[in-house]
Design a protein around this motif. Sequence first.
Motif, mmCIF file in Angstrom:
data_model
loop_
_atom_site.group_PDB
_atom_site.id
_atom_site.type_symbol
_atom_site.label_atom_id
_atom_site.label_comp_id
_atom_site.label_asym_id
_atom_site.label_seq_id
_atom_site.Cartn_x
_atom_site.Cartn_y
_atom_site.Cartn_z
ATOM 1 N N VAL A 40 80.432 77.351 36.196
ATOM 2 C CA VAL A 40 79.574 78.256 36.980
ATOM 3 C C VAL A 40 78.707 79.088 36.042
ATOM 4 N N ARG A 41 79.284 79.565 34.940
ATOM 5 C CA ARG A 41 78.487 80.343 33.982
ATOM 6 C C ARG A 41 77.344 79.498 33.409
ATOM 7 N N HIS A 42 77.590 78.211 33.163
ATOM 8 C CA HIS A 42 76.525 77.323 32.672
ATOM 9 C C HIS A 42 75.460 77.129 33.750
ATOM 10 N N ARG A 43 75.883 77.028 34.999
ATOM 11 C CA ARG A 43 74.915 76.886 36.097
ATOM 12 C C ARG A 43 74.031 78.128 36.194
ATOM 13 N N VAL A 44 74.651 79.290 36.109
ATOM 14 C CA VAL A 44 73.885 80.536 36.169
ATOM 15 C C VAL A 44 72.903 80.587 35.000
ATOM 16 N N ARG A 45 73.377 80.198 33.820
ATOM 17 C CA ARG A 45 72.510 80.189 32.635
ATOM 18 C C ARG A 45 71.304 79.285 32.853
ATOM 19 N N GLU A 46 71.531 78.086 33.378
ATOM 20 C CA GLU A 46 70.424 77.146 33.559
ATOM 21 C C GLU A 46 69.495 77.589 34.684
ATOM 22 N N CYS A 47 70.020 78.237 35.709
ATOM 23 C CA CYS A 47 69.161 78.789 36.756
ATOM 24 C C CYS A 47 68.229 79.844 36.165
ATOM 25 N N LEU A 48 68.779 80.725 35.345
ATOM 26 C CA LEU A 48 67.948 81.775 34.743
ATOM 27 C C LEU A 48 66.979 81.188 33.733
ATOM 28 N N ARG A 49 67.343 80.117 33.072
ATOM 29 C CA ARG A 49 66.406 79.452 32.161
ATOM 30 C C ARG A 49 65.252 78.830 32.947
ATOM 31 N N TYR A 50 65.577 78.234 34.073
ATOM 32 C CA TYR A 50 64.531 77.684 34.937
ATOM 33 C C TYR A 50 63.565 78.797 35.358
ATOM 34 N N LEU A 51 64.105 79.901 35.875
ATOM 35 C CA LEU A 51 63.260 81.007 36.328
ATOM 36 C C LEU A 51 62.460 81.601 35.173
ATOM 37 N N TYR A 52 63.067 81.672 33.996
ATOM 38 C CA TYR A 52 62.377 82.185 32.815
ATOM 39 C C TYR A 52 61.150 81.318 32.509
ATOM 40 N N LEU A 53 61.333 80.004 32.542
ATOM 41 C CA LEU A 53 60.221 79.099 32.236
ATOM 42 C C LEU A 53 59.125 79.171 33.290
ATOM 43 N N VAL A 54 59.502 79.229 34.569
ATOM 44 C CA VAL A 54 58.508 79.339 35.631
ATOM 45 C C VAL A 54 57.728 80.641 35.476
ATOM 46 N N SER A 55 58.430 81.715 35.131
ATOM 47 C CA SER A 55 57.780 83.008 34.955
ATOM 48 C C SER A 55 56.850 83.006 33.747
ATOM 49 N N ARG A 56 57.297 82.420 32.670
ATOM 50 C CA ARG A 56 56.535 82.430 31.423
ATOM 51 C C ARG A 56 55.335 81.494 31.454
ATOM 52 N N HIS A 57 55.436 80.409 32.202
ATOM 53 C CA HIS A 57 54.389 79.384 32.222
ATOM 54 C C HIS A 57 53.927 79.067 33.645
ATOM 55 N N PRO A 58 53.488 80.058 34.411
ATOM 56 C CA PRO A 58 53.092 79.768 35.802
ATOM 57 C C PRO A 58 51.916 78.796 35.891
ATOM 58 N N ASP A 59 51.030 78.822 34.911
ATOM 59 C CA ASP A 59 49.882 77.928 34.915
ATOM 60 C C ASP A 59 50.283 76.479 34.695
#
Length: 183
Positions: A40-59
């Motif tokens: 579950v901790r790995h899932r949470v980590r990967e979810c936040l990594r996904y959101l981080y990338l979407v936030s950082r690279h919206p274009d």
Amino acid sequence: MTEPVAQAAPSAEDLLGPALHEEVVAHFTAEVGAPSEATVRHRVRECLRYLYLVSRHPDRLGGLFLPVEQDIDEIWHYLILQTREYRDLCENRLPGGHFIHHRSISYDAYQEAPGREAVAEEALRWIPLYTAAFGPFDADALPHWTIVRFLHQELGLSLEEISALGDDAQSPDGPTASERDRT
């Protein structure tokens, strides 16, 4: 002149704050038939990594098909329901500083619209951005990223080979990790 070194991305706990991070982990480990706390901790980590990338690279990533598995999407749904905390995460903790909207669409419906080649290109677009921000994919990330799992299980690529797919790509924020290492 020295190239600037990319700043390390914050951890899932740093992005969510310790209390919300533990709340999310507790929620998903309390379900009937839940995976281990480590998973579950790995899932949470990967979810936040996904959101981080979407936030950082919206274009580059905005509007693309979700390249992660359903378990990551379920964590995202849980976070969205924590409305105040989710808004704070999007606007104050993630690098883009903007609200990240979610819209559900079936894979079949998505695949019909752009075609198979576009789906593959979009899925592959994530690899260099992920490795530039977080380093190479590891065994804990593998089950959660659809394209990475496909490349590993169906095409037989090692995690090192998958991570190297990003070596030839130039990050919009500067050189990739391998390019920085060569200088």
